[in-house]
Write a protein that holds these residues in place. Sequence first.
Motif, PDB file in Angstrom:
ATOM      1  N   ILE A 101      30.575 -27.993 -26.126  1.00 14.34           N
ATOM      2  CA  ILE A 101      29.851 -26.712 -26.165  1.00 14.34           C
ATOM      3  C   ILE A 101      30.316 -25.794 -25.037  1.00 14.34           C
ATOM      4  O   ILE A 101      30.577 -24.606 -25.251  1.00 14.34           O
ATOM      5  N   LEU A 102      30.442 -26.356 -23.832  1.00 12.28           N
ATOM      6  CA  LEU A 102      30.883 -25.555 -22.692  1.00 12.28           C
ATOM      7  C   LEU A 102      32.303 -25.039 -22.904  1.00 12.28           C
ATOM      8  O   LEU A 102      32.615 -23.888 -22.583  1.00 12.28           O
ATOM      9  N   ILE A 146      32.559 -17.629 -19.467  1.00  3.41           N
ATOM     10  CA  ILE A 146      31.286 -17.921 -18.814  1.00  3.41           C
ATOM     11  C   ILE A 146      30.684 -19.203 -19.394  1.00  3.41           C
ATOM     12  O   ILE A 146      30.863 -19.504 -20.569  1.00  3.41           O
ATOM     13  N   GLY A 147      29.936 -19.933 -18.588  1.00  8.56           N
ATOM     14  CA  GLY A 147      29.216 -21.103 -19.092  1.00  8.56           C
ATOM     15  C   GLY A 147      29.428 -22.350 -18.279  1.00  8.56           C
ATOM     16  O   GLY A 147      28.555 -23.221 -18.227  1.00  8.56           O
ATOM     17  N   ALA A 148      30.582 -22.464 -17.635  1.00 12.95           N
ATOM     18  CA  ALA A 148      30.881 -23.690 -16.888  1.00 12.95           C
ATOM     19  C   ALA A 148      30.027 -23.820 -15.634  1.00 12.95           C
ATOM     20  O   ALA A 148      29.813 -24.917 -15.135  1.00 12.95           O
ATOM     21  N   TRP A 201      34.403 -37.506 -19.044  1.00 15.75           N
ATOM     22  CA  TRP A 201      33.715 -37.379 -20.330  1.00 15.75           C
ATOM     23  C   TRP A 201      33.525 -35.917 -20.725  1.00 15.75           C
ATOM     24  O   TRP A 201      33.672 -35.545 -21.884  1.00 15.75           O
ATOM     25  N   LEU A 202      33.202 -35.071 -19.755  1.00 14.42           N
ATOM     26  CA  LEU A 202      33.064 -33.632 -20.034  1.00 14.42           C
ATOM     27  C   LEU A 202      34.389 -33.042 -20.502  1.00 14.42           C
ATOM     28  O   LEU A 202      34.443 -32.292 -21.493  1.00 14.42           O
ATOM     29  N   GLY A 210      35.537 -33.577 -24.057  1.00  8.33           N
ATOM     30  CA  GLY A 210      34.988 -32.671 -25.069  1.00  8.33           C
ATOM     31  C   GLY A 210      35.445 -31.238 -24.896  1.00  8.33           C
ATOM     32  O   GLY A 210      35.713 -30.535 -25.877  1.00  8.33           O
ATOM     33  N   SER A 211      35.574 -30.792 -23.654  1.00 12.58           N
ATOM     34  CA  SER A 211      35.814 -29.366 -23.411  1.00 12.58           C
ATOM     35  C   SER A 211      37.243 -28.921 -23.705  1.00 12.58           C
ATOM     36  O   SER A 211      37.450 -27.842 -24.283  1.00 12.58           O
ATOM     37  N   VAL A 212      38.231 -29.701 -23.304  1.00 16.01           N
ATOM     38  CA  VAL A 212      39.622 -29.276 -23.491  1.00 16.01           C
ATOM     39  C   VAL A 212      39.997 -29.166 -24.979  1.00 16.01           C
ATOM     40  O   VAL A 212      40.584 -28.151 -25.391  1.00 16.01           O
TER      41      VAL A 212
END
Length: 261
Positions: free
Chosen positions: A156-157, A166-168, A76-77, A80-82
């Motif tokens: 968002i990440l 940075i952020g992950a 699920w992450l 959104g992230s890719v």
Amino acid sequence: MDVGNFGFVVAGLIVGFVVGMTGVGGGSLMTPILLWFGINPATAVGTDLLYAAITKSGGVLVHRKNKNIDWGVTGWLTLGSVPAVAVTLWFLKNFDTNPKALNAIITQALGVVLLLTAGAVLFKHKLLAFAHRNSGDKSLFTGTRLNVLTVVTGLILGTMVALTSIGAGALGTVALFILYPLLPTRRLVGTEIAHAVPLTLVAGLGHASMGNMNWELLGFLLMGSLPGIYLGSHLTGRVPDKVLRPCLAFMLFAIGYKLAF
């Protein structure tokens, strides 16, 4: 090996040591260090992204062996992230052909994300306690709502990582703590690392396709960081967390404030 390249090896050693000892600080330390060495901001971000993908791959193998990864949450992450990485890189490529404008955007975003990361590092335990206190014996979010929020978190990440590398790590872990307070900490950490690898790999390759990559620099960083991670991991717990965490948070805040303002 000249003095400059030796400095990159030492930088990798120091960052690897901190990561091995604390579990945080990889991208949030490496990118500012590369800027301090005079590396172009876009190149620093692109190089650090592939550096993170390679160094975290070993962590995925360990966590997979110990069954510390929730692949459903990771999926699920990533959903959104890719796509967020692809859109962000497209924006960076087409926004302005002036390298100075691109570097200014990256530097400003880097400062803001570092400030957020400093807060996440410093108040991680309080945020975790808050999540547990408000969830009781059940999660705050369930079902479709939880899946949607997880995808949004990934989005968002992905945007932050594509912009700044940075952020992950710290921010991603805190977000998972809030969304999944009943998931054991070891599985939250393993899930975050499993998500970080494809995220940083896709973002890193995207930056490389834009020319934001220094392969020789990447090699020197890895030369130092791999033994650094090994040494740091053997000192985990030797220095109290209540000492390490505020020091790391203060350093990140100072760097972030300088870059943002």
